[in-house]
Design a protein around this motif. Structure first.
Motif, PDB file in Angstrom:
ATOM      1  N   PRO A 212       0.851  -1.190   0.000  1.00 36.33           N
ATOM      2  CA  PRO A 212       0.000   0.000   0.000  1.00 36.33           C
ATOM      3  C   PRO A 212       0.888   1.242   0.000  1.00 36.33           C
ATOM      4  CG  PRO A 212       0.139  -0.886   2.209  1.00 36.33           C
ATOM      5  CD  PRO A 212       0.899  -1.825   1.307  1.00 36.33           C
TER       6      PRO A 212
ATOM      7  N   LYS B  47      -3.455   7.367  -7.803  1.00 39.52           N
ATOM      8  CA  LYS B  47      -3.144   5.946  -7.610  1.00 39.52           C
ATOM      9  C   LYS B  47      -2.788   5.277  -8.932  1.00 39.52           C
ATOM     10  CE  LYS B  47      -5.945   4.664  -3.638  1.00 39.52           C
ATOM     11  NZ  LYS B  47      -7.074   3.823  -3.222  1.00 39.52           N
TER      12      LYS B  47
ATOM     13  N   ASP C 199       3.409  -1.671   7.763  1.00 41.92           N
ATOM     14  CA  ASP C 199       2.694  -2.607   6.904  1.00 41.92           C
ATOM     15  C   ASP C 199       3.466  -3.932   6.855  1.00 41.92           C
ATOM     16  OD1 ASP C 199       0.630  -3.151   4.702  1.00 41.92           O
ATOM     17  OD2 ASP C 199       2.551  -3.644   3.744  1.00 41.92           O
TER      18      ASP C 199
END
Length: 136
Positions: free
Chosen positions: A7, A53, A110
């Motif tokens: 991510p 994105k 993460d």
């Protein structure tokens, strides 16, 4: 590059100027109860996120850019996003004057990122052991 899905987040800024106040009133202001700069940001947030994105992912894949190298491409990515968004903002009577991606980052805790960092550190250690030279 490492076939690991991570991510990512991005920070930046943009400026707009009202170019067609009638269009802005009809398409945006007339459709909501209250309007201020926060409302404007929230309204365009989805459009911004989708385009950012997509273009960051495309850049990473097509140019085989690692996240450690991505800061070298911020201007190029910012220009590409701005170019794509100009027409979106113009549809609402706004002129997108500037657009900059200031930083791209990975959440440091993460699990995928932690595993990748560990693997890269082990690889670097092995390279040193095998060749006797540090890889910089």
């Amino acid at each position: 590059k490492y076939n690991v899905i991570l991510p990512i987040g991005a920070n930046g800024q943009f400026t707009v100027r009202v170019e067609d106040s009638r269009k802005l009133l009809v398409k945006l202001v007339g459709t909501i109860n209250y309007f201020d700069h926060k409302t404007l940001l929230e309204y365009f947030r989805g459009i911004l996120l989708k385009n950012i994105k997509e273009l960051i992912s495309k850049q990473l894949v097509e140019k085989k850019v690692t996240l450690l190298e991505i800061n070298n491409y911020l201007t190029e990515m910012s220009d590409a996003v701005k170019e794509r968004l100009i027409e979106e903002f113009r549809n609402y009577g706004l002129l997108l004057q500037s657009f900059s991606i200031i930083a791209v980052h990975i959440p440091p805790n993460d699990p995928s990122y932690v595993r990748l960092k560990d693997a890269l550190a082990k690889k670097a250690e092995m390279d040193i052991v095998v060749t006797g030279n540090a890889v910089i």
